[in-house]
Design an enzyme around this catalytic site. Structure first.
Site, PDB file in Angstrom:
ATOM      1  N   GLY A 187      -8.254  -9.205  -1.396  1.00  0.00           N
ATOM      2  CA  GLY A 187     -10.131  -8.531  -1.614  1.00  0.00           C
ATOM      3  C   GLY A 187     -10.321  -8.390  -0.573  1.00  0.00           C
TER       4      GLY A 187
ATOM      5  CD  GLN B  16       3.088  -4.232  -6.280  1.00  0.00           C
ATOM      6  OE1 GLN B  16       2.785  -2.432  -6.017  1.00  0.00           O
ATOM      7  NE2 GLN B  16       2.355  -4.810  -5.933  1.00  0.00           N
TER       8      GLN B  16
ATOM      9  CB  CYS C  21      -1.198   0.758  -9.830  1.00  0.00           C
ATOM     10  SG  CYS C  21      -1.760   2.091  -8.731  1.00  0.00           S
TER      11      CYS C  21
ATOM     12  NE  ARG D 283      -9.414  -1.502   0.920  1.00  0.00           N
ATOM     13  CZ  ARG D 283     -10.461  -1.591   0.301  1.00  0.00           C
ATOM     14  NH1 ARG D 283     -11.453  -0.261  -0.126  1.00  0.00           N
ATOM     15  NH2 ARG D 283     -10.847  -2.583  -0.141  1.00  0.00           N
TER      16      ARG D 283
ATOM     17  CG  MET E  52      -2.210  -0.761   0.878  1.00  0.00           C
ATOM     18  SD  MET E  52      -3.449  -1.129   2.824  1.00  0.00           S
ATOM     19  CE  MET E  52      -2.297  -2.241   3.558  1.00  0.00           C
ATOM     20  CB  ALA E  53       1.641   3.565  -2.663  1.00  0.00           C
TER      21      ALA E  53
END
Ligand SMILES: Cc1cc2nc3c(=O)[nH]c(=O)nc-3n(C[C@H](O)[C@H](O)[C@H](O)COP(=O)(O)O)c2cc1C
Length: 336
Positions: free
Chosen positions: A215, A67, A106, A238, A14-15
């Site tokens: 997900g 990544q 992305c 998340r 997660m950027a």
């Protein structure tokens, strides 16, 4: 599978979030491995300092997969070579990278308009050439290659696409069970993992490709759905941002204790302090605002604290605000 068994889970890339400090915390709580923020292959090959910082691997982290994203097979291979050799300015590894992951998922406009990220799912020839070129580099260094994909651009093409990646020599596929068109909503569809896996089995020709489901994993129950579809493990995105203790629950679903208020506070403080130490005070505080917000979401007084944190100008002030905040369960404060 019994309900008591450990559910293998990694931290999804997660950027802006999965830096060294956060990966370390997730690893301590049970993440089997973690993936870095996405690193621009093109910028890395230009010796861009900020890009090099994204590839730092610190002490005490779980195995870290770096990544990369890009669209040119030669540039992607060069970036993988730089990362695996450590031969670039600003390289800092407490342990060598555990592998390379290619971002083919992305959905962000700026990325896909360059033909990168999930746009590669519309260009399987290019995707295959990228995977094959990076695989060659991974073989040279003896590390695995994984690719993170979506279900497809706007329909389910992951089954055919995965076969192409398998032919290119990919060792692991992580499937985010949404299409690019769906971005991060609606709910992920784990059934796509089952369909993709069954297509992949036809193609594997004796070579076993690891398969990770991704997900909406937010509980042992949701992880079990993916494992029930045949995935070897799950990647958590998340849900881990304000709740890295999810990894503890996945590791030991029956016995894991929920975090105490003191544990939550200490974790937020640790994140801010480590970010400030590694990135400097100003940047550390700036990046910690959204991270801290995830930890206090839904708690009484969280909006006011968020506001104050957004205005905090020093590490000392930021830490004082977190120290003073009463978490649910403390001194008679009710739950979320
Ligand atoms: C803020 C944010 C940043 C992300 N950055 C990346 C990234 O750099 N590379 C990547 O492959 N996926 C990235 N993702 C996607 C996640 O890895 C994951 O696939 C997605 O969030 C779905 O998993 P979840 O439902 O558990 O969150 C990002 C997601 C979020 C929310």
């Amino acid at each position: 599978m019994t309900n008591t068994s450990s559910l293998p889970a990694s931290l999804a890339p997660m950027a802006g979030y999965t830096d060294s400090a956060f990966r370390r915390i997730c690893g301590e709580l049970g993440a089997v491995y973690a993936v870095s923020e996405m690193i621009s292959a093109e910028a890395l090959t230009r010796s861009d300092r900020e890009t090099a910082e994204l590839s730092k691997i610190g002490e005490g982290e779980p195995p870290v997969v770096l990544q990369i994203f890009g669209r040119d097979p030669g540039v992607m291979a060069r970036a993988a070579d730089l990362l695996l050799s450590g031969n670039y300015p600003g390289c800092s590894y407490a342990a060598p990278p555990a592998g390379i992951d290619i971002n083919m998922g992305c959905p962000v406009r700026k990325i896909v308009s360059n033909g990168e990220g999930s746009a590669l799912m519309l260009d399987p020839d290019r995707a295959e050439r990228i995977a094959a070129a990076v695989k060659e580099v991974c073989l040279k260094y003896g590390v695995p290659l994984s690719v993170k994909i979506r279900m497809g651009w706007d329909s389910l093409t992951a089954p055919e696409f995965s076969k192409i990646l398998a032919r290119a020599g990919v060792d692991r596929i992580t499937l985010h069970c949404r299409t690019r068109a769906q971005m991060y909503m609606p709910s992920a569809d784990p059934e796509a993992a089952r369909i993709t896996l069954s297509a992949l089995r036809e193609e594997e020709c004796g070579r076993r490709i690891l398969f990770t489901g991704n997900g909406d994993v937010c509980s042992p129950e949701s992880a079990r759905v993916y494992l029930g579809m045949g995935c070897g493990d799950v990647a958590v995105g998340r849900a881990a941002l304000g709740d890295p203790w999810l990894f503890r629950r996945l590791k030991d679903p029956e016995n894991a204790a929920p975090p105490t208020p003191a544990e939550i506070r200490e974790t937020v403080i640790r994140l801010v302090e480590e970010s400030a130490r590694e990135k400097g005070e100003i940047r550390g505080i700036r990046e910690s605002r959204s991270r801290a917000a995830y930890f206090i979401r839904g708690m009484r007084g969280s909006a006011a604290l968020r506001d104050k944190l957004n205005r905090a100008e020093s590490l000392k002030e930021f830490l004082r605000l977190v120290e003073e905040f009463r978490f649910p369960g403390e001194l008679g404060v009710a739950g979320r």
